[in-house]
Motif scaffolding. Structure first.
Motif, PDB file in Angstrom:
ATOM      1  N   THR A 154       4.782 -10.955  -0.147  1.00  0.00           N
ATOM      2  CA  THR A 154       5.382 -10.182   0.935  1.00  0.00           C
ATOM      3  C   THR A 154       4.326  -9.557   1.835  1.00  0.00           C
ATOM      4  OG1 THR A 154       7.260  -9.663  -0.503  1.00  0.00           O
ATOM      5  CG2 THR A 154       6.983  -8.308   1.464  1.00  0.00           C
ATOM      6  N   ASN A 155       3.251  -9.063   1.221  1.00  0.00           N
ATOM      7  CA  ASN A 155       2.209  -8.373   1.974  1.00  0.00           C
ATOM      8  C   ASN A 155       0.851  -8.895   1.513  1.00  0.00           C
ATOM      9  OD1 ASN A 155       0.222  -6.374   2.779  1.00  0.00           O
ATOM     10  ND2 ASN A 155       1.935  -4.997   3.236  1.00  0.00           N
ATOM     11  N   LEU A 156       0.219  -9.750   2.319  1.00  0.00           N
ATOM     12  CA  LEU A 156      -1.035 -10.375   1.912  1.00  0.00           C
ATOM     13  C   LEU A 156      -2.144  -9.347   1.767  1.00  0.00           C
ATOM     14  CD1 LEU A 156      -2.667 -12.914   1.299  1.00  0.00           C
ATOM     15  CD2 LEU A 156      -3.073 -13.182   3.752  1.00  0.00           C
ATOM     16  N   ALA A 157      -2.244  -8.407   2.697  1.00  0.00           N
ATOM     17  CA  ALA A 157      -3.300  -7.394   2.622  1.00  0.00           C
ATOM     18  C   ALA A 157      -3.180  -6.580   1.337  1.00  0.00           C
ATOM     19  CB  ALA A 157      -3.248  -6.485   3.845  1.00  0.00           C
ATOM     20  N   ARG A 158      -1.964  -6.239   0.963  1.00  0.00           N
ATOM     21  CA  ARG A 158      -1.765  -5.473  -0.274  1.00  0.00           C
ATOM     22  C   ARG A 158      -2.177  -6.302  -1.487  1.00  0.00           C
ATOM     23  NH1 ARG A 158       3.873  -3.250  -0.328  1.00  0.00           N
ATOM     24  NH2 ARG A 158       4.482  -5.365  -0.903  1.00  0.00           N
ATOM     25  N   SER A 159      -1.854  -7.584  -1.482  1.00  0.00           N
ATOM     26  CA  SER A 159      -2.248  -8.450  -2.601  1.00  0.00           C
ATOM     27  C   SER A 159      -3.769  -8.555  -2.694  1.00  0.00           C
ATOM     28  CB  SER A 159      -1.629  -9.842  -2.436  1.00  0.00           C
ATOM     29  OG  SER A 159      -0.227  -9.783  -2.554  1.00  0.00           O
TER      30      SER A 159
END
Length: 247
Positions: A154-159
């Motif tokens: 859902t959120n690449l930066a968070r991953s």
């Protein structure tokens, strides 16, 4: 799913998901005979089918005389689970490929194939504005779509930030980076981040990177196709890791 590589890999890894294998009986060469023998041995249904129908089912003439109707594979592991498996196995440092905004299925398939060859344990992409796995991806990947986990988050930066918490360095690629790919150590835990051709990484993804590097270009062109760039980056990481192995 179509083509020998893609269908054979699915047959090897998850034969129960092959619902029906359609093949061109006009093709009687050794490769086809060997393939059909494996399908028969696995007990999967086989149906004779002419070239015109195979082309219609696969969306073109590049099916090699083989098309399969398949059930979805079981859901992929989460990125956390994959990294825990890698860390517990202690066989190799984590190597992850992150793709930001790669929407072309041919590019995705080629990236998966490269990731498999270089030993990456996962490929990560955002749910939005990214290609998913389809028949074209599977054909281009030549089996790697089955062997390399492709995780759409859902959120690449968070991953990427979650990978940082595991001690994995986030290395982004950018044409304007000061240091080159060959200036940094890639032998440890690394996630390599590549953006789409043209726009590159989104600002939020770029901000999540620990370092930025560029691939040095000696000719007239300014950049490489994303799958070629992925190959250059991943195999430089593999080269460095092999160089550190004891003799």
């Amino acid at each position: 799913m179509y083509g020998f590589h893609a269908v054979s890999t699915r047959l090897k890894m998850a034969p129960q998901t092959l619902l029906e294998v359609l093949f061109d009986p006009a093709r009687r060469d050794a490769r086809m005979r060997s393939f059909l023998a494996k399908v028969e041995e696995a007990g999967r249904p086989m149906v004779e089918c002419d070239d015109a129908r195979l082309s219609k089912l696969s969306g073109g003439p590049r099916h090699q005389g083989v098309v399969a109707r398949v059930a979805p594979l079981p859901a992929r592991h989460s990125l956390d689970e994959i990294m825990e498996e890698v860390e517990s196995a202690k066989l190799d440092a984590p190597l992850v490929l992150a793709l930001d905004g790669v929407t072309d299925p041919h590019n995705l398939g080629a990236c998966l194939r490269v990731a498999d060859g270089a030993g990456a344990q996962a490929v990560v992409a955002p749910v939005d504005h990214a290609a998913g796995i389809n028949a074209t991806v599977a054909k281009v990947a030549s089996g790697a779509a089955e062997s390399v986990p492709y995780l759409m988050v859902t959120n690449l930066a968070r991953s990427l930030n979650e990978l940082k918490e595991r001690g994995i360095r986030i290395i982004g690629t950018s044409d304007d980076a000061e240091q080159t790919l060959y200036d940094i150590d890639l032998s440890g835990p690394v996630a390599l981040v590549l953006g789409a051709e043209g726009p590159g990484m989104r600002p939020v993804t770029r901000k999540a990177c620990d370092e930025l590097v560029r691939i040095p270009m000696a000719g007239a062109v300014e950049s490489l196709n994303v799958s070629v760039a992925a190959a250059v980056c991943l195999y430089e990481a593999r080269r460095q890791r092999l160089a550190k192995l004891p003799d």
